[in-house]
Design a protein around this motif. Structure first.
Motif, PDB file in Angstrom:
ATOM      1  N   UNK A 163      -0.399  15.222   3.199  1.00 56.07           N
ATOM      2  CA  UNK A 163       0.163  14.623   1.982  1.00 56.07           C
ATOM      3  C   UNK A 163      -0.857  13.694   1.320  1.00 56.07           C
ATOM      4  N   UNK A 164      -1.583  12.954   2.129  1.00 55.12           N
ATOM      5  CA  UNK A 164      -2.605  12.059   1.581  1.00 55.12           C
ATOM      6  C   UNK A 164      -3.708  12.854   0.890  1.00 55.12           C
ATOM      7  N   UNK A 165      -4.122  13.965   1.507  1.00 53.32           N
ATOM      8  CA  UNK A 165      -5.149  14.813   0.907  1.00 53.32           C
ATOM      9  C   UNK A 165      -4.659  15.402  -0.410  1.00 53.32           C
ATOM     10  N   UNK A 187       6.008  13.492  -5.344  1.00 52.75           N
ATOM     11  CA  UNK A 187       5.666  14.292  -4.167  1.00 52.75           C
ATOM     12  C   UNK A 187       6.738  14.143  -3.097  1.00 52.75           C
ATOM     13  N   UNK A 188       7.226  12.922  -2.901  1.00 52.55           N
ATOM     14  CA  UNK A 188       8.270  12.680  -1.905  1.00 52.55           C
ATOM     15  C   UNK A 188       9.583  13.357  -2.291  1.00 52.55           C
ATOM     16  N   UNK A 201       4.485  20.828 -10.949  1.00 56.24           N
ATOM     17  CA  UNK A 201       5.609  20.059 -11.484  1.00 56.24           C
ATOM     18  C   UNK A 201       5.219  18.603 -11.727  1.00 56.24           C
ATOM     19  N   UNK A 202       4.400  18.040 -10.835  1.00 54.88           N
ATOM     20  CA  UNK A 202       3.934  16.664 -11.017  1.00 54.88           C
ATOM     21  C   UNK A 202       3.077  16.569 -12.273  1.00 54.88           C
ATOM     22  N   UNK A 211       0.834  -1.206   0.000  1.00 54.47           N
ATOM     23  CA  UNK A 211       0.000   0.000   0.000  1.00 54.47           C
ATOM     24  C   UNK A 211       0.869   1.258   0.000  1.00 54.47           C
ATOM     25  N   UNK A 212       0.306   2.321  -0.521  1.00 58.89           N
ATOM     26  CA  UNK A 212       1.019   3.585  -0.552  1.00 58.89           C
ATOM     27  C   UNK A 212       1.206   4.106   0.865  1.00 58.89           C
ATOM     28  N   UNK A 213       2.381   4.624   1.136  1.00 57.08           N
ATOM     29  CA  UNK A 213       2.700   5.143   2.463  1.00 57.08           C
ATOM     30  C   UNK A 213       2.757   6.665   2.414  1.00 57.08           C
ATOM     31  N   UNK A 214       1.888   7.292   3.175  1.00 52.67           N
ATOM     32  CA  UNK A 214       1.852   8.745   3.243  1.00 52.67           C
ATOM     33  C   UNK A 214       2.532   9.202   4.526  1.00 52.67           C
ATOM     34  N   UNK A 215       3.180  10.338   4.449  1.00 51.90           N
ATOM     35  CA  UNK A 215       3.883  10.883   5.613  1.00 51.90           C
ATOM     36  C   UNK A 215       2.917  11.463   6.637  1.00 51.90           C
ATOM     37  N   UNK A 216       1.858  12.078   6.126  1.00 54.21           N
ATOM     38  CA  UNK A 216       0.856  12.666   7.024  1.00 54.21           C
ATOM     39  C   UNK A 216      -0.464  12.825   6.272  1.00 54.21           C
TER      40      UNK A 216
END
Length: 135
Positions: A25-27, A65-66, A73-74, A17-22
């Motif tokens: 970031x997920x939003x 993003x990381x 830019x993305x 699964x994708x790991x979000x920092x907070x």
């Protein structure tokens, strides 16, 4: 074991699964992927698609993003790679003017056509009813 001389192809699927920092970031990730189109499904966003390429692109978006890339830019990275099609809302530029302004031009043209028909019908002389005609 595969016989000699035959190639076996296997999709590289990372099922972690994708790991979000907070939560922020997920939003941000969900906002970005909902504004980008799956290049295979075409009618689904990157967030909604179950296609393998959509999984890969979601990972790519998170990796960018990381790396500290901004949303612009993305999006620019994906547009450079897959073309303007990857956006649900393409940029307003000469290549997309018809897309942006075409519906308004069609509506305007239809309105002008209807106005001409109505005006032409109103200019016709309506014959006066004759006295011997019964209603």
């Amino acid at each position: 074991m595969a016989p000699a001389g035959t190639a076996t192809a296997q999709a590289s699927t990372n099922v972690a699964p994708l790991q979000f920092r907070d939560a922020a970031e997920e939003t941000r990730f969900h906002h970005l992927t909902s504004e980008l189109r799956c290049v295979m499904c075409q009618n689904q966003s990157l967030a909604d698609s179950n296609a393998q390429i959509a999984h890969d692109l979601r990972r790519e978006v998170l990796d960018l993003m990381h790396q500290g890339k901004s949303d612009d830019e993305v999006v620019a990275f994906l547009v450079a790679r897959y073309g303007e099609f990857v956006r649900y809302k393409p940029a307003v530029e000469p290549a997309t003017w018809l897309l942006w302004f075409g519906p308004a031009l069609l509506l305007l043209g239809g309105g002008i056509a209807v106005a001409r028909v109505v005006r032409a019908r109103s200019r016709r002389e309506v014959p006066a009813p004759s006295e011997d005609q019964e209603w």
